[in-house]
Structures are given as C-alpha cells and as structure tokens.
Design a protein around this motif. Structure first.
Motif, mmCIF file in Angstrom:
data_model
loop_
_atom_site.group_PDB
_atom_site.id
_atom_site.type_symbol
_atom_site.label_atom_id
_atom_site.label_comp_id
_atom_site.label_asym_id
_atom_site.label_seq_id
_atom_site.Cartn_x
_atom_site.Cartn_y
_atom_site.Cartn_z
ATOM 1 N N THR A 41 0.866 -1.174 0.000
ATOM 2 C CA THR A 41 0.000 0.000 0.000
ATOM 3 C C THR A 41 0.908 1.232 0.000
ATOM 4 O O THR A 41 2.109 1.133 0.283
ATOM 5 C CB THR A 41 -0.892 0.039 1.258
ATOM 6 N N ASP A 42 0.343 2.385 -0.287
ATOM 7 C CA ASP A 42 1.119 3.621 -0.262
ATOM 8 C C ASP A 42 1.731 3.853 1.122
ATOM 9 O O ASP A 42 2.881 4.280 1.238
ATOM 10 C CB ASP A 42 0.261 4.817 -0.653
ATOM 11 N N TYR A 47 6.519 3.894 4.637
ATOM 12 C CA TYR A 47 7.200 3.435 5.848
ATOM 13 C C TYR A 47 8.535 2.783 5.497
ATOM 14 O O TYR A 47 9.571 3.112 6.081
ATOM 15 C CB TYR A 47 6.317 2.445 6.619
ATOM 16 N N TYR A 48 8.527 1.849 4.540
ATOM 17 C CA TYR A 48 9.762 1.159 4.171
ATOM 18 C C TYR A 48 10.778 2.123 3.564
ATOM 19 O O TYR A 48 11.977 2.017 3.842
ATOM 20 C CB TYR A 48 9.479 -0.007 3.234
ATOM 21 N N ASN A 49 10.328 3.071 2.777
ATOM 22 C CA ASN A 49 11.242 4.066 2.217
ATOM 23 C C ASN A 49 11.889 4.908 3.316
ATOM 24 O O ASN A 49 13.084 5.217 3.256
ATOM 25 C CB ASN A 49 10.525 4.956 1.203
ATOM 26 N N GLN A 50 11.109 5.274 4.322
ATOM 27 C CA GLN A 50 11.653 6.047 5.436
ATOM 28 C C GLN A 50 12.681 5.228 6.218
ATOM 29 O O GLN A 50 13.724 5.756 6.620
ATOM 30 C CB GLN A 50 10.529 6.510 6.363
ATOM 31 N N GLU A 51 12.387 3.948 6.436
ATOM 32 C CA GLU A 51 13.326 3.088 7.168
ATOM 33 C C GLU A 51 14.624 2.903 6.384
ATOM 34 O O GLU A 51 15.715 2.942 6.961
ATOM 35 C CB GLU A 51 12.685 1.726 7.475
ATOM 36 N N ILE A 52 14.526 2.718 5.093
ATOM 37 C CA ILE A 52 15.715 2.583 4.248
ATOM 38 C C ILE A 52 16.541 3.862 4.305
ATOM 39 O O ILE A 52 17.770 3.818 4.445
ATOM 40 C CB ILE A 52 15.320 2.228 2.795
#
Length: 86
Positions: A41-42, A47-52
């Motif tokens: 989902t968006d 969330y995953y982009n922020q963690e990366i």
C-alpha cells in the motif's frame, strides 16, 4: 459462492497441486498466490522508504545486529513456514 470454470494446462494443474496442502482447494492456492503478489500500500511503501533512508543515513536506532549464521537459520525457518503454508 458462485463457481466458475477456468481452463488450465496440465502443467499449471500440476504446479497448483504441488503448492496445495492436504486440505487445500485450488481456490485456496490461487487466493494465496494472489495475496502474495499484491503490492505494498502507499502507507507501507512510505514506511519502508523512510526506514531505508534512516539506515542509509547511519541512523540505526531500533536496528539489531545478528550474525550471518543466525540470519541463515531464520531464513531457513521462514522458507519452511512458507512452504508449509502453501
């Protein structure tokens, strides 16, 4: 439930059969495959982009270090669980 008939090759039939557990129907197997292929989902992607980005910037708060051996054990266990679910 409305039933539909679909045509599949013998090869696809065998593949679906190999993915099914003892009590699974083809409907169960196909539904699982569809769910596994759904995109993030968006909100999940954000969330995953922020963690990366955090890790790329050297922010390791909340990140745990494990040995390669432990990682391999965890991957092997997850593979067994996934195979068992199918």
């Amino acid at each position: 439930m409305l039933n539909k008939t679909i045509r599949i090759s013998e090869e696809v039939h065998e593949s679906l059969s190999s993915l099914a557990s003892k009590n699974d129907t083809f409907n169960d197997v196909i539904k699982r495959l569809i769910e596994q292929n759904e995109e993030f989902t968006d909100e999940q992607a954000e969330y995953y982009n922020q963690e990366i980005e955090r890790i790329e910037n050297g922010i390791y708060e909340g990140v745990n270090e494990i040995s390669l051996e432990e990682l391999e054990k965890r991957v092997t266990q997850l593979e067994k669980e996934i195979k068992h679910e199918l």
